[in-house]
Design a protein around this motif. Structure first.
Motif, PDB file in Angstrom:
ATOM      1  N   PHE A 212       0.839  -1.198   0.000  1.00  0.00           N
ATOM      2  CA  PHE A 212       0.000   0.000   0.000  1.00  0.00           C
ATOM      3  C   PHE A 212       0.876   1.252   0.000  1.00  0.00           C
ATOM      4  O   PHE A 212       0.662   2.184  -0.785  1.00  0.00           O
ATOM      5  N   ILE A 213       1.859   1.278   0.899  1.00  0.00           N
ATOM      6  CA  ILE A 213       2.769   2.422   0.990  1.00  0.00           C
ATOM      7  C   ILE A 213       3.508   2.632  -0.325  1.00  0.00           C
ATOM      8  O   ILE A 213       3.674   3.765  -0.795  1.00  0.00           O
ATOM      9  N   ALA A 214       3.948   1.540  -0.950  1.00  0.00           N
ATOM     10  CA  ALA A 214       4.660   1.642  -2.226  1.00  0.00           C
ATOM     11  C   ALA A 214       3.767   2.244  -3.303  1.00  0.00           C
ATOM     12  O   ALA A 214       4.225   3.055  -4.124  1.00  0.00           O
ATOM     13  N   MET A 215       2.499   1.870  -3.316  1.00  0.00           N
ATOM     14  CA  MET A 215       1.565   2.439  -4.291  1.00  0.00           C
ATOM     15  C   MET A 215       1.393   3.937  -4.067  1.00  0.00           C
ATOM     16  O   MET A 215       1.392   4.729  -5.022  1.00  0.00           O
ATOM     17  N   MET A 216       1.242   4.325  -2.811  1.00  0.00           N
ATOM     18  CA  MET A 216       1.110   5.749  -2.496  1.00  0.00           C
ATOM     19  C   MET A 216       2.371   6.510  -2.885  1.00  0.00           C
ATOM     20  O   MET A 216       2.307   7.604  -3.459  1.00  0.00           O
ATOM     21  N   ASP A 217       3.523   5.945  -2.590  1.00  0.00           N
ATOM     22  CA  ASP A 217       4.790   6.599  -2.939  1.00  0.00           C
ATOM     23  C   ASP A 217       4.941   6.778  -4.441  1.00  0.00           C
ATOM     24  O   ASP A 217       5.456   7.790  -4.921  1.00  0.00           O
ATOM     25  N   THR A 218       4.495   5.803  -5.194  1.00  0.00           N
ATOM     26  CA  THR A 218       4.625   5.848  -6.650  1.00  0.00           C
ATOM     27  C   THR A 218       3.722   6.908  -7.268  1.00  0.00           C
ATOM     28  O   THR A 218       4.155   7.680  -8.125  1.00  0.00           O
ATOM     29  N   HIS A 219       2.492   6.957  -6.821  1.00  0.00           N
ATOM     30  CA  HIS A 219       1.508   7.805  -7.488  1.00  0.00           C
ATOM     31  C   HIS A 219       1.300   9.166  -6.835  1.00  0.00           C
ATOM     32  O   HIS A 219       0.827  10.102  -7.491  1.00  0.00           O
ATOM     33  N   LEU A 220       1.647   9.281  -5.567  1.00  0.00           N
ATOM     34  CA  LEU A 220       1.483  10.554  -4.854  1.00  0.00           C
ATOM     35  C   LEU A 220       2.690  10.732  -3.928  1.00  0.00           C
ATOM     36  O   LEU A 220       2.579  10.602  -2.715  1.00  0.00           O
ATOM     37  N   PRO A 221       3.852  11.057  -4.501  1.00  0.00           N
ATOM     38  CA  PRO A 221       5.117  11.061  -3.743  1.00  0.00           C
ATOM     39  C   PRO A 221       5.110  11.943  -2.496  1.00  0.00           C
ATOM     40  O   PRO A 221       5.818  11.647  -1.535  1.00  0.00           O
ATOM     41  N   HIS A 222       4.326  13.006  -2.488  1.00  0.00           N
ATOM     42  CA  HIS A 222       4.335  13.927  -1.354  1.00  0.00           C
ATOM     43  C   HIS A 222       3.149  13.696  -0.409  1.00  0.00           C
ATOM     44  O   HIS A 222       2.758  14.606   0.331  1.00  0.00           O
ATOM     45  N   TRP A 223       2.606  12.489  -0.421  1.00  0.00           N
ATOM     46  CA  TRP A 223       1.406  12.223   0.367  1.00  0.00           C
ATOM     47  C   TRP A 223       1.627  12.390   1.866  1.00  0.00           C
ATOM     48  O   TRP A 223       0.722  12.807   2.589  1.00  0.00           O
ATOM     49  N   ARG A 224       2.836  12.119   2.350  1.00  0.00           N
ATOM     50  CA  ARG A 224       3.104  12.260   3.789  1.00  0.00           C
ATOM     51  C   ARG A 224       3.012  13.721   4.225  1.00  0.00           C
ATOM     52  O   ARG A 224       2.465  14.029   5.289  1.00  0.00           O
ATOM     53  N   MET A 225       3.533  14.617   3.401  1.00  0.00           N
ATOM     54  CA  MET A 225       3.443  16.039   3.708  1.00  0.00           C
ATOM     55  C   MET A 225       1.982  16.498   3.703  1.00  0.00           C
ATOM     56  O   MET A 225       1.564  17.291   4.549  1.00  0.00           O
ATOM     57  N   THR A 226       1.228  15.985   2.749  1.00  0.00           N
ATOM     58  CA  THR A 226      -0.189  16.350   2.677  1.00  0.00           C
ATOM     59  C   THR A 226      -0.948  15.796   3.876  1.00  0.00           C
ATOM     60  O   THR A 226      -1.824  16.463   4.435  1.00  0.00           O
ATOM     61  N   ARG A 227      -0.607  14.596   4.292  1.00  0.00           N
ATOM     62  CA  ARG A 227      -1.231  14.013   5.479  1.00  0.00           C
ATOM     63  C   ARG A 227      -0.964  14.879   6.708  1.00  0.00           C
ATOM     64  O   ARG A 227      -1.865  15.132   7.516  1.00  0.00           O
ATOM     65  N   GLU A 228       0.276  15.337   6.838  1.00  0.00           N
ATOM     66  CA  GLU A 228       0.616  16.198   7.956  1.00  0.00           C
ATOM     67  C   GLU A 228      -0.180  17.497   7.909  1.00  0.00           C
ATOM     68  O   GLU A 228      -0.650  17.996   8.937  1.00  0.00           O
ATOM     69  N   LEU A 229      -0.315  18.057   6.711  1.00  0.00           N
ATOM     70  CA  LEU A 229      -1.099  19.279   6.555  1.00  0.00           C
ATOM     71  C   LEU A 229      -2.540  19.052   6.978  1.00  0.00           C
ATOM     72  O   LEU A 229      -3.124  19.842   7.739  1.00  0.00           O
TER      73      LEU A 229
END
Length: 248
Positions: A212-229
């Motif tokens: 799951f994490i790999a899929m998110m990293d591939t398609h939405l590389p900055h998802w962690r920053m957005t999650r924090e926001l």
């Protein structure tokens, strides 16, 4: 589906342990007060859970501190000059009483105009604004779903906008049904896109495992920053329970 739920104490923390038919351990810290929940495979012992929690104690404390410092709105009274949010921007409410149908309009970057009939109650005003929020969110979700269903090669059977106190979004992979929290309309558009991708990814990978994490990293590389926001922005008046995306 959870078959057992109980609580243990680890270094002074009250930790909810939920055993499920899953492959990996998932630890989450949830608003509004930083409640700790660990979902684990059926055969994982409480001692293993204790060790996992102890290993993540510094991270858990950081997340709890974020929630403690996170701004929260008081209950809205639906009066002039009150702050309301739309797509991450704060607006001042401007209430105008007039004959005719009720409506809401965004006025530049300053006001959220609410037009209502004379004598409309606070509750009625809130419902009018809520209905407007719902329409706007659906209009925003549609193109995002079209885009990301194509990118991820998945297809949703149904999706619903709903007031939720527990999650930004929810996906049932079996029914291919997705729920979106109405509060997302108040957050920046990139936060909504993150939730759309997150929930669609669950149609491929049910849990927050490595794939799951790999899929998110591939398609939405900055998802962690957005999650924090997303998790740093003001929460509504309603209390929240399990389900934010502050998971490790």
């Amino acid at each position: 589906m959870a078959i057992e739920s109980h609580h243990i104490t680890v270094s002074g923390l009250n930790v909810e342990v939920v055993r499920k038919d899953i492959k990996n351990l998932h630890l989450g810290v949830y608003p509004p007060h930083g409640r700790v929940r660990v979902a684990v495979p059926l055969l994982v012992t409480d001692e293993a859970v204790r060790l996992a929690v102890i290993e993540k104690l510094p991270w858990i404390r950081r997340q709890q501190m974020k929630f403690q410092n996170q701004p929260r709105q008081s209950q809205r009274e639906m009066v002039n000059a009150e702050s309301h949010y739309y797509l991450g921007q704060r607006y001042r409410l401007r209430v105008t009483e007039r004959p005719g149908a009720a409506m809401v309009a965004v006025n530049a970057v300053t006001y959220l105009d609410l037009f209502v009939r004379p004598g409309t109650t606070q509750e009625q005003r809130g419902e009018i604004l809520s209905k407007w929020y719902r329409v706007q969110l659906k209009l925003l979700i549609l193109p995002l779903l079209e885009k990301w269903q194509s990118v991820l090669a998945v297809q949703v059977a149904a999706w619903v906008v709903k007031k939720m106190k527990t999650k930004w979004g929810s996906c049932n992979p079996s029914s291919r049904r997705i729920l979106f929290n109405l509060e997302l309309v108040k957050k920046p558009e990139q936060c909504l896109e993150y939730i759309v991708v997150h929930e669609l990814a669950h149609l491929v990978h049910r849990t927050h495992g490595e794939e799951f994490i790999a899929m998110m990293d591939t398609h939405l590389p900055h998802w962690r920053m957005t999650r924090e926001l997303l998790n740093s922005m003001p929460l509504g008046h309603d209390e929240w329970g399990p389900g934010s995306y502050l998971e490790e």
